[in-house]
Scaffold this motif. Structure first.
Motif, mmCIF file in Angstrom:
data_model
loop_
_atom_site.group_PDB
_atom_site.id
_atom_site.type_symbol
_atom_site.label_atom_id
_atom_site.label_comp_id
_atom_site.label_asym_id
_atom_site.label_seq_id
_atom_site.Cartn_x
_atom_site.Cartn_y
_atom_site.Cartn_z
ATOM 1 N N THR A 216 0.864 -1.186 0.000
ATOM 2 C CA THR A 216 0.000 0.000 0.000
ATOM 3 C C THR A 216 0.897 1.232 0.000
ATOM 4 O OG1 THR A 216 -0.138 -0.145 2.396
ATOM 5 C CG2 THR A 216 -1.982 -1.032 1.176
ATOM 6 N N ASP A 217 0.385 2.306 -0.597
ATOM 7 C CA ASP A 217 1.155 3.558 -0.607
ATOM 8 C C ASP A 217 0.820 4.351 0.653
ATOM 9 O OD1 ASP A 217 -1.302 4.825 -1.052
ATOM 10 O OD2 ASP A 217 -0.866 5.362 -3.123
ATOM 11 N N ASP A 218 1.361 5.561 0.750
ATOM 12 C CA ASP A 218 1.165 6.361 1.963
ATOM 13 C C ASP A 218 -0.283 6.799 2.173
ATOM 14 O OD1 ASP A 218 1.241 8.071 -0.207
ATOM 15 O OD2 ASP A 218 2.679 9.474 0.655
ATOM 16 N N LYS A 219 -1.114 6.657 1.143
ATOM 17 C CA LYS A 219 -2.539 7.004 1.298
ATOM 18 C C LYS A 219 -3.391 5.766 1.559
ATOM 19 C CE LYS A 219 -2.285 11.104 -1.635
ATOM 20 N NZ LYS A 219 -0.839 11.052 -1.921
ATOM 21 N N LYS B 283 -1.461 -0.247 -17.730
ATOM 22 C CA LYS B 283 -0.497 0.840 -17.721
ATOM 23 C C LYS B 283 -0.663 1.493 -16.361
ATOM 24 C CE LYS B 283 0.498 4.925 -20.517
ATOM 25 N NZ LYS B 283 0.037 5.631 -21.719
ATOM 26 N N LEU B 284 0.404 1.549 -15.577
ATOM 27 C CA LEU B 284 0.321 2.090 -14.226
ATOM 28 C C LEU B 284 1.222 3.301 -14.084
ATOM 29 C CD1 LEU B 284 0.829 -1.301 -12.322
ATOM 30 C CD2 LEU B 284 -1.354 -0.203 -12.819
ATOM 31 N N ARG B 285 0.674 4.362 -13.505
ATOM 32 C CA ARG B 285 1.486 5.538 -13.161
ATOM 33 C C ARG B 285 1.766 5.437 -11.671
ATOM 34 N NH1 ARG B 285 -1.526 7.740 -17.235
ATOM 35 N NH2 ARG B 285 -0.265 8.847 -18.780
ATOM 36 N N LEU B 286 3.027 5.437 -11.300
ATOM 37 C CA LEU B 286 3.403 5.169 -9.918
ATOM 38 C C LEU B 286 4.318 6.241 -9.359
ATOM 39 C CD1 LEU B 286 4.362 1.484 -10.704
ATOM 40 C CD2 LEU B 286 2.285 2.166 -9.506
ATOM 41 N N LYS B 287 4.196 6.461 -8.041
ATOM 42 C CA LYS B 287 5.151 7.334 -7.349
ATOM 43 C C LYS B 287 5.311 6.795 -5.940
ATOM 44 C CE LYS B 287 1.874 11.052 -6.167
ATOM 45 N NZ LYS B 287 1.115 10.980 -5.152
ATOM 46 N N GLY B 288 6.262 7.346 -5.196
ATOM 47 C CA GLY B 288 6.458 6.908 -3.822
ATOM 48 C C GLY B 288 6.948 5.463 -3.744
#
Length: 184
Positions: free
Chosen positions: A78-81, A140-145
């Protein structure tokens, strides 16, 4: 079910090979391998299952880590959100990335590396990847963090690259100019 016994360790030649593309549609064997990668990552995060089978917790696993030199990865985090990224992909590819860098403040670890290797690992702050899911659909995934870092780490495994290859040997904690520090 995959266990730590199935995971090859640093120094094994498969970890330094460039993995082969998976022929699509995938064979039944390739489907089982990819499904088992995701199952390991999920199980390793479940404290009861992890304890019962002595699984080391992980957020990603690539086929070369189980001595299968094919372009398959699984990620479950999981990301920070609190958004869940749970993907098992064939032939994942980074198709674009930011100029800006990011790194994990705590450094990176790897299920194939038994000891902690301290230092900052510079990564792209944002990436877009393409791959084919277990169900056969192209995504297609846009990812950060953290998700962006995790996907880059796993895709590196497909290219024979280990995370510590990026650490500055002379100054492992040298600040990475203009990079985003990510807490885990």
């Amino acid at each position: 079910m995959l266990t730590m016994e199935n995971i090859i360790r640093d120094g094994h030649p498969t970890l330094r090979k460039v993995a082969e593309e998976v022929v699509l549609p995938p064979s039944e064997e390739d489907k089982q391998i990819l499904a088992s990668l995701l199952e390991y990552v999920k199980n390793s995060q479940n404290s009861e299952i992890a304890a019962k089978y002595s699984l080391r917790p992980g957020i990603g696993l690539a086929a070369p880590q189980i001595n299968v030199s094919k372009r398959m990865i699984a990620v479950h985090l999981t990301d920070d959100k609190g958004t869940l990224y749970s993907y098992a992909l064939y032939n994942p590819k980074i198709i674009s990335h930011s100029v800006e860098k990011a790194y994990l403040q705590s450094g990176e670890g790897c299920l194939s590396v038994d000891e902690a290797i301290p230092g900052y690992v510079p990564r792209y702050a944002r990436i877009t990847i393409k791959g084919v899911t277990l169900e056969g659909e192209e995504v297609k995934l846009r990812l950060k963090g953290l998700p962006a870092i995790c996907f880059q780490h796993e895709i590196d495994h497909l290219n024979g690259v280990m995370f510590y290859d990026y650490i500055d040997k002379n100054d492992p904690f040298k600040p990475i100019e203009g990079a985003i520090a990510i807490e885990r």
